[in-house]
Design a protein around this motif. Sequence first.
Motif, PDB file in Angstrom:
ATOM      1  N   GLU A 141     -10.512   8.036  -1.338  1.00  0.00           N
ATOM      2  CA  GLU A 141      -9.657   8.953  -2.106  1.00  0.00           C
ATOM      3  C   GLU A 141      -9.270  10.172  -1.277  1.00  0.00           C
ATOM      4  N   ILE A 144      -6.889   9.239   1.596  1.00  0.00           N
ATOM      5  CA  ILE A 144      -5.524   8.936   1.189  1.00  0.00           C
ATOM      6  C   ILE A 144      -4.776  10.204   0.768  1.00  0.00           C
ATOM      7  N   SER A 145      -5.497  11.177   0.197  1.00  0.00           N
ATOM      8  CA  SER A 145      -4.772  12.357  -0.279  1.00  0.00           C
ATOM      9  C   SER A 145      -4.350  13.265   0.873  1.00  0.00           C
ATOM     10  N   TYR A 177      -6.210   2.524   2.884  1.00  0.00           N
ATOM     11  CA  TYR A 177      -5.297   1.778   2.012  1.00  0.00           C
ATOM     12  C   TYR A 177      -5.742   0.320   1.903  1.00  0.00           C
ATOM     13  N   VAL A 283      12.216   0.497  11.171  1.00  0.00           N
ATOM     14  CA  VAL A 283      11.345   0.861  10.051  1.00  0.00           C
ATOM     15  C   VAL A 283      11.956   0.404   8.729  1.00  0.00           C
ATOM     16  N   MET A 284      13.273   0.553   8.606  1.00  0.00           N
ATOM     17  CA  MET A 284      13.954   0.143   7.370  1.00  0.00           C
ATOM     18  C   MET A 284      13.802  -1.363   7.158  1.00  0.00           C
ATOM     19  N   ASN A 287      10.353  -2.063   5.958  1.00  0.00           N
ATOM     20  CA  ASN A 287      10.170  -1.606   4.580  1.00  0.00           C
ATOM     21  C   ASN A 287      10.843  -2.533   3.575  1.00  0.00           C
ATOM     22  N   LEU A 288      12.030  -3.043   3.936  1.00  0.00           N
ATOM     23  CA  LEU A 288      12.734  -3.961   3.025  1.00  0.00           C
ATOM     24  C   LEU A 288      11.944  -5.256   2.862  1.00  0.00           C
ATOM     25  N   ASP A 291       9.033  -4.493   0.634  1.00  0.00           N
ATOM     26  CA  ASP A 291       9.470  -4.321  -0.751  1.00  0.00           C
ATOM     27  C   ASP A 291       9.634  -5.664  -1.445  1.00  0.00           C
ATOM     28  N   ARG A 294       6.294  -7.299  -2.038  1.00  0.00           N
ATOM     29  CA  ARG A 294       5.604  -6.678  -3.170  1.00  0.00           C
ATOM     30  C   ARG A 294       6.134  -7.225  -4.486  1.00  0.00           C
ATOM     31  N   ARG A 300       2.815  -8.673 -12.446  1.00  0.00           N
ATOM     32  CA  ARG A 300       3.486  -8.216 -13.664  1.00  0.00           C
ATOM     33  C   ARG A 300       4.900  -8.773 -13.769  1.00  0.00           C
TER      34      ARG A 300
END
Lengths: 303, 326
Positions: A141, A144-145, A177, A283-284, A287-288, A291, A294, A300
């Motif tokens: 915790e 990560i913060s 993480y 990086v993009m 990230n895509l 995403d 995920r 869900r």
Amino acid sequence: MTDSCPAPAPRQEESRFRRIAREYFESPLATIALVVFCIILLAALFAPWISPQNPYDPLEINFMDARLAPGSHASESDMTYWLGTDAQGRDMVSSILYGIRISLAVGVLSSFIAMLVGAALGLVSSYLGGFFDALLMRIVEIQISLPSALVALVFIALFGRGVDRLIIALVLVQWAYFARTVRASALSERNKEYVEAAACLAMPTWRVIFQYIFPNCLAPLLVIVTIQMSHAITLEASLSFLGLGLPVTEPSLGLLISNGFRHLMNGRYWISMYPGLALFVLVMAINLVADRLRDIFNPRLQR
Amino acid sequence: MFAFFVRRLGQAILALFCTSILIFLAVYAIGDPAEVLIDPQATDAQVAHLRAVLGLDRPLWQQYLLFLERAMHGSLGLSYFYKVDALDLILQRMPATIELALTASLLALLIGIPLGFIAGVRHDTMLGRSIMGFSIAGFSLPAFWVGLCLIKFFAADLHWLPSIGRGETRELFGIQWSILTLDGWAHIILPAITLSLAKLALIIRLTRAGVREAMLMDYIKFARAKGLPPRRILGVYVMKNILIPIITVFGLELARLLTGAMIVESVFAWPGMGKLLIDSMGVLDRPILVAFLLITVATFIIINFIVDMLYSVIDPRIRLGGGRND
């Protein structure tokens, strides 16, 4: 192990992989991102063969060609500097290709080590529970913060610069993480019947953890390692930009941008703009991909 | 409410105490404390004198008490470079960082929440998808490079805005603030935009997820069935229910901005704490490092404390139900 039913297991694995692949390629944007990432990866791997010059070989660079605008021709050869040259006369295309190579290597390596460390700690923590678990989760915790740039900077300030220490610093800001994610999914796996069955067979604890629980935590781990890779690459670039990351002998994209910073106000934008653009696209793309992964693995959203 | 307040305050003080031990051990155990606290250019006699003054010949627990006593008096050692108390120096730079972090956070909130609402309500439209694409780009853009691009376009090419420094400041409550002058605003806007981009992306994402989840709830369907106007449904019913995660994340992100803005501060030569930290690392000014770490921890604890308090004001379930669940 048993010879009674060898066929179904691999076929089922394959169909699961196929289902994931099919779902992944349903998104055109994610498909483009994956293609772009693969192209960048290949370009980085084969940089010494495909780049127009070796930007770190003094015999190949011509100091007379320093600070040429994009599209200029070399003075002593028939080469065209499509993205211009920097203050030492190095071709920007070549510098960027070599820079991506170093940025990717550091990013991938540090995320991978962080994954091993974090996943091992998370698995053990979920299995042991009790005091160790509570302590580890409190540390996670806090870790990560805190801002990752600050943690990495302080680490480097205390232990000095260098490739090895930079990678340790990057692992330090990432492991939590992985530990958190693996612990959470291992906890939900722990009470399932197959774990009980394995325990009933009197298997050693480490085997239950690593052979049975761990493979079921791989999906969320894949998402986290993708996200962390992009974080690590950005953080390394930021640190190198500040002059606290990789040494000058390992010029990553961050260092190229930093070198170009001085020329920005004189209108020689290409020395820092293009390496930055390469960093952004890399990086993009990652990230895509993350995403999309995920979304696919999110229980869900599954029907 | 009061018992809750006291319990949280106790926890905060305990956390601060524990970290002071950690920082003490880290700095005093890793290197020679004399090396950390005494100017490397001091003579042998000076070093011996300072060792005695700092009590380095005593047992470790006594040294810790000394360290604590000095910290209570607001002294964490003199900066090698500036020759003034490290803590004073950082506190002096703090307002610049606070105004930058607050401006960036407000930008992120004021733009991010409406965009997140649009992306959540119209998640299947082109507009909703574009907002999400923008959000992923916001995550991916390296902050220092965005800073460079902004400097190139707005300072080097267009000459509209200055590229470095804080500009003219005006005094309020004995502290100098840039946001009280027009020149100060011209200076703060580029770094604030740079700093807010990643946070903006986060707020958009969070708001969108919250809105999408809330829209499926029975109370929203019921409000619709009653014929309430959409503006009231979104602005009151949905808003109230996404406020808790936003405040949680906002608090944490504000703390991160206050202590993690060093890269953007460096690009724009913004004279805040982060710039001071980076400059100090170049000259190995360790007392500043120690003071910065303590301030970082204190910032996190104070902001966490405020967020906890806000929770209990917004959501009565929390103060009645006791501890949080994992």
